[in-house]
Design a protein around this motif. Structure first.
Motif, PDB file in Angstrom:
ATOM      1  N   GLY A 179      -1.138   9.344  -8.407  1.00 17.40           N
ATOM      2  CA  GLY A 179      -1.405   9.981  -7.133  1.00 17.40           C
ATOM      3  C   GLY A 179      -0.679   9.327  -5.967  1.00 17.40           C
ATOM      4  O   GLY A 179       0.237   8.530  -6.135  1.00 17.40           O
ATOM      5  N   TYR A 180      -1.136   9.675  -4.776  1.00 10.86           N
ATOM      6  CA  TYR A 180      -0.475   9.287  -3.531  1.00 10.86           C
ATOM      7  C   TYR A 180      -1.062   7.985  -2.983  1.00 10.86           C
ATOM      8  O   TYR A 180      -2.273   7.762  -3.016  1.00 10.86           O
ATOM      9  CB  TYR A 180      -0.647  10.404  -2.501  1.00 10.86           C
ATOM     10  CG  TYR A 180      -0.132  10.076  -1.111  1.00 10.86           C
ATOM     11  CD1 TYR A 180       1.235   9.989  -0.862  1.00 10.86           C
ATOM     12  CD2 TYR A 180      -1.019   9.860  -0.063  1.00 10.86           C
ATOM     13  CE1 TYR A 180       1.704   9.692   0.409  1.00 10.86           C
ATOM     14  CE2 TYR A 180      -0.561   9.567   1.214  1.00 10.86           C
ATOM     15  CZ  TYR A 180       0.806   9.478   1.441  1.00 10.86           C
ATOM     16  OH  TYR A 180       1.271   9.169   2.704  1.00 10.86           O
ATOM     17  N   THR A 181      -0.178   7.122  -2.484  1.00  7.91           N
ATOM     18  CA  THR A 181      -0.567   5.904  -1.771  1.00  7.91           C
ATOM     19  C   THR A 181       0.104   5.938  -0.405  1.00  7.91           C
ATOM     20  O   THR A 181       1.319   6.105  -0.316  1.00  7.91           O
ATOM     21  CB  THR A 181      -0.133   4.640  -2.530  1.00  7.91           C
ATOM     22  OG1 THR A 181      -0.723   4.649  -3.832  1.00  7.91           O
ATOM     23  CG2 THR A 181      -0.579   3.383  -1.789  1.00  7.91           C
ATOM     24  N   GLY A 182      -0.675   5.775   0.644  1.00  9.58           N
ATOM     25  CA  GLY A 182      -0.152   5.927   1.998  1.00  9.58           C
ATOM     26  C   GLY A 182       0.570   4.709   2.526  1.00  9.58           C
ATOM     27  O   GLY A 182       0.713   3.674   1.849  1.00  9.58           O
ATOM     28  N   LEU A 183       1.018   4.821   3.753  1.00  9.20           N
ATOM     29  CA  LEU A 183       1.745   3.748   4.421  1.00  9.20           C
ATOM     30  C   LEU A 183       0.861   2.522   4.635  1.00  9.20           C
ATOM     31  O   LEU A 183      -0.355   2.624   4.794  1.00  9.20           O
ATOM     32  CB  LEU A 183       2.258   4.240   5.782  1.00  9.20           C
ATOM     33  CG  LEU A 183       3.301   5.363   5.748  1.00  9.20           C
ATOM     34  CD1 LEU A 183       3.438   5.992   7.132  1.00  9.20           C
ATOM     35  CD2 LEU A 183       4.644   4.819   5.271  1.00  9.20           C
ATOM     36  N   LEU A 184       1.495   1.359   4.650  1.00 10.77           N
ATOM     37  CA  LEU A 184       0.843   0.092   4.989  1.00 10.77           C
ATOM     38  C   LEU A 184      -0.346  -0.220   4.076  1.00 10.77           C
ATOM     39  O   LEU A 184      -1.390  -0.681   4.521  1.00 10.77           O
ATOM     40  CB  LEU A 184       0.407   0.087   6.461  1.00 10.77           C
ATOM     41  CG  LEU A 184       1.531   0.271   7.484  1.00 10.77           C
ATOM     42  CD1 LEU A 184       0.963   0.331   8.890  1.00 10.77           C
ATOM     43  CD2 LEU A 184       2.554  -0.862   7.365  1.00 10.77           C
ATOM     44  N   TRP A 218       6.320  -0.985   4.680  1.00 17.24           N
ATOM     45  CA  TRP A 218       6.437   0.261   5.424  1.00 17.24           C
ATOM     46  C   TRP A 218       6.976   1.328   4.468  1.00 17.24           C
ATOM     47  O   TRP A 218       8.146   1.656   4.450  1.00 17.24           O
ATOM     48  CB  TRP A 218       7.351   0.061   6.626  1.00 17.24           C
ATOM     49  CG  TRP A 218       7.478   1.230   7.566  1.00 17.24           C
ATOM     50  CD1 TRP A 218       8.635   1.823   7.977  1.00 17.24           C
ATOM     51  CD2 TRP A 218       6.428   1.936   8.241  1.00 17.24           C
ATOM     52  NE1 TRP A 218       8.371   2.857   8.846  1.00 17.24           N
ATOM     53  CE2 TRP A 218       7.015   2.944   9.031  1.00 17.24           C
ATOM     54  CE3 TRP A 218       5.032   1.810   8.236  1.00 17.24           C
ATOM     55  CZ2 TRP A 218       6.271   3.819   9.814  1.00 17.24           C
ATOM     56  CZ3 TRP A 218       4.293   2.684   9.019  1.00 17.24           C
ATOM     57  CH2 TRP A 218       4.914   3.677   9.792  1.00 17.24           C
ATOM     58  N   LYS A 219       6.065   1.854   3.632  1.00 18.54           N
ATOM     59  CA  LYS A 219       6.465   2.847   2.639  1.00 18.54           C
ATOM     60  C   LYS A 219       5.226   3.617   2.199  1.00 18.54           C
ATOM     61  O   LYS A 219       4.090   3.147   2.322  1.00 18.54           O
ATOM     62  CB  LYS A 219       7.111   2.170   1.418  1.00 18.54           C
ATOM     63  CG  LYS A 219       6.163   1.275   0.619  1.00 18.54           C
ATOM     64  CD  LYS A 219       6.878   0.535  -0.495  1.00 18.54           C
ATOM     65  CE  LYS A 219       5.899  -0.317  -1.300  1.00 18.54           C
ATOM     66  NZ  LYS A 219       6.587  -1.156  -2.291  1.00 18.54           N
ATOM     67  N   GLU A 220       5.457   4.813   1.688  1.00 17.86           N
ATOM     68  CA  GLU A 220       4.417   5.605   1.042  1.00 17.86           C
ATOM     69  C   GLU A 220       4.923   5.995  -0.333  1.00 17.86           C
ATOM     70  O   GLU A 220       6.146   6.038  -0.573  1.00 17.86           O
ATOM     71  CB  GLU A 220       4.066   6.848   1.880  1.00 17.86           C
ATOM     72  CG  GLU A 220       5.245   7.748   2.165  1.00 17.86           C
ATOM     73  CD  GLU A 220       4.881   8.973   3.000  1.00 17.86           C
ATOM     74  OE1 GLU A 220       3.680   9.300   3.100  1.00 17.86           O
ATOM     75  OE2 GLU A 220       5.807   9.615   3.540  1.00 17.86           O
ATOM     76  N   MET A 221       3.990   6.277  -1.264  1.00 16.02           N
ATOM     77  CA  MET A 221       4.404   6.405  -2.653  1.00 16.02           C
ATOM     78  C   MET A 221       3.671   7.548  -3.359  1.00 16.02           C
ATOM     79  O   MET A 221       2.553   7.902  -2.987  1.00 16.02           O
ATOM     80  CB  MET A 221       4.111   5.096  -3.402  1.00 16.02           C
ATOM     81  CG  MET A 221       4.723   3.862  -2.751  1.00 16.02           C
ATOM     82  SD  MET A 221       4.331   2.318  -3.606  1.00 16.02           S
ATOM     83  CE  MET A 221       2.572   2.150  -3.240  1.00 16.02           C
ATOM     84  N   LEU A 222       4.310   8.080  -4.392  1.00 14.22           N
ATOM     85  CA  LEU A 222       3.676   8.987  -5.339  1.00 14.22           C
ATOM     86  C   LEU A 222       3.885   8.395  -6.723  1.00 14.22           C
ATOM     87  O   LEU A 222       5.017   8.099  -7.119  1.00 14.22           O
ATOM     88  CB  LEU A 222       4.278  10.388  -5.257  1.00 14.22           C
ATOM     89  CG  LEU A 222       3.652  11.423  -6.193  1.00 14.22           C
ATOM     90  CD1 LEU A 222       2.201  11.716  -5.788  1.00 14.22           C
ATOM     91  CD2 LEU A 222       4.466  12.720  -6.214  1.00 14.22           C
ATOM     92  N   ASN A 223       2.793   8.198  -7.452  1.00 14.12           N
ATOM     93  CA  ASN A 223       2.835   7.525  -8.748  1.00 14.12           C
ATOM     94  C   ASN A 223       2.405   8.474  -9.857  1.00 14.12           C
ATOM     95  O   ASN A 223       1.491   9.284  -9.676  1.00 14.12           O
ATOM     96  CB  ASN A 223       1.881   6.324  -8.738  1.00 14.12           C
ATOM     97  CG  ASN A 223       2.159   5.379  -7.584  1.00 14.12           C
ATOM     98  OD1 ASN A 223       3.061   4.565  -7.638  1.00 14.12           O
ATOM     99  ND2 ASN A 223       1.380   5.502  -6.509  1.00 14.12           N
ATOM    100  N   TRP A 224       3.041   8.337 -11.016  1.00 13.04           N
ATOM    101  CA  TRP A 224       2.633   9.159 -12.149  1.00 13.04           C
ATOM    102  C   TRP A 224       3.067   8.499 -13.462  1.00 13.04           C
ATOM    103  O   TRP A 224       3.918   7.613 -13.487  1.00 13.04           O
ATOM    104  CB  TRP A 224       3.201  10.575 -12.047  1.00 13.04           C
ATOM    105  CG  TRP A 224       4.670  10.727 -12.282  1.00 13.04           C
ATOM    106  CD1 TRP A 224       5.290  11.104 -13.446  1.00 13.04           C
ATOM    107  CD2 TRP A 224       5.733  10.505 -11.332  1.00 13.04           C
ATOM    108  NE1 TRP A 224       6.660  11.141 -13.278  1.00 13.04           N
ATOM    109  CE2 TRP A 224       6.950  10.780 -11.991  1.00 13.04           C
ATOM    110  CE3 TRP A 224       5.766  10.108  -9.995  1.00 13.04           C
ATOM    111  CZ2 TRP A 224       8.185  10.666 -11.355  1.00 13.04           C
ATOM    112  CZ3 TRP A 224       6.993   9.989  -9.376  1.00 13.04           C
ATOM    113  CH2 TRP A 224       8.186  10.266 -10.039  1.00 13.04           C
TER     114      TRP A 224
END
Length: 324
Positions: free
Chosen positions: A79-84, A96-102
């Motif tokens: 799923g999604y992980t937001g900034l900071l 300083w990044k946002e991510m999508l994991n699978w």
């Protein structure tokens, strides 16, 4: 030279004669003195392009839409992980990044899933917001996982093991794909954030087919100097992780790296990395070929699951233990 990232041809190892194979193994092992190597391969460039296009669609959605795909309790493993949120183990401020994991699903009754429920989850992908993205990302995951498996065959030979040494530990391993959006640095808050602080990966090896902008830097171990790492057009960047360091008794050390904004290149950066993990019940222990009187055993055995859990805590991805 120990300060040079070399390029090796995966197909030359697989299709060439004994001399070509030896040359590939030698080149890869010399390059891994930096913790990095460039590998040319046969992964479809169209598949990589399609994955990036769909991921950019996702990351440009409104924040409230992206937040629908957060997967609580999964410690950033789907799923999604937001900034900071994620913080490099050696850093004081968040990346300083946002991510999508699978990753790939494992059957509900599989013993890996029942024994490690916090490692194997129902995947959370944003098909409802970006139709078709799940199919493409799963195809991408499988293609890169196969590339990593093939690279590990070369590494196995390089450390004096059978070419199939890593094969069984990779079957249903908790290999993770991560798409990362690094927003323009001028949009960061006042704290001195970087895109991603100095760190080493926990896994066996990491693969990065390409990124949309420069920014990945490699730390030369002997000098402490940083050099750029840019994937070749028809290849991928491969870097080593802490689990491989244990297995090789420190013969292969983890690649130290960071991601910083290029001052000559403004704007966002997108990348997709894949972390190759063994099955969680794999016992990581130095192989006999890497233990000698001159190089005695440095590492005690540890389960792969325990090694990963410790690092997830250190980088602020365990929800119950987050510092912010």
């Amino acid at each position: 030279m120990a300060d040079e990232i070399l390029e090796v041809d995966l197909l030359a190892f697989e299709q060439g004669g004994a001399e070509q194979q030896r040359a590939v193994v030698d080149g890869l092992m010399r390059s891994l003195a930096t913790g990095f190597v460039y590998g040319t391969h046969d992964v479809s460039a169209d598949l990589v392009d399609e994955a990036y296009a769909l991921l950019e669609q996702f990351f440009t959605l409104p924040q409230e839409t992206k937040a629908r795909f957060v997967a609580p309790g999964t410690h950033g493993q789907t799923g999604y992980t937001g900034l900071l949120v994620e913080t490099a183990a050696s850093a004081d401020v968040a990346d300083w990044k946002e991510m999508l994991n699978w990753a790939r699903d494992v059957a509900p009754g599989h013993p890996l899933r029942t024994r490690y429920p916090h490692r194997y989850h129902d995947q959370v992908l944003p098909d409802a917001a970006v139709p078709g993205i799940a199919k493409v990302l799963n195809e991408f995951h499988d293609a890169i996982a196969d590339l990593q498996r093939r690279i590990l065959r070369i590494i196995a030979v390089g450390i004096g093991c059978h070419v199939d040494f890593f094969e069984k530990m990779l079957v249903d391993g908790s290999t993770l794909s991560r798409a990362i959006h690094y927003p323009a640095m001028e949009s960061a808050p006042d704290a001195p954030h970087v895109w991603a602080g100095e760190h080493a990966d926990i896994n066996l090896i990491t693969a990065l087919p390409r990124a949309t902008a420069r920014g990945l830097e490699v730390k030369l171990k002997d000098e402490g100097r940083w050099i750029d790492a840019v994937a070749p057009d028809d290849g991928a960047i491969i870097n080593t992780g802490l689990m491989l360091e244990i297995i090789t008794n420190g013969v292969i050390t983890p690649g130290i790296h960071r991601v910083v904004a290029d001052p000559d290149q403004a704007g966002d950066r997108y990348s997709v990395v894949q972390f190759c993990h063994p099955t969680p019940w794999t016992i990581l222990s130095p192989v006999a070929t890497c233990v000698t009187p001159q190089h005695p055993q440095r590492f005690a055995p540890i389960a792969a699951a325990d090694a990963l859990d410790l690092v997830l805590y250190e980088i602020n991805l365990i929800e119950e233990a987050r510092t912010s």
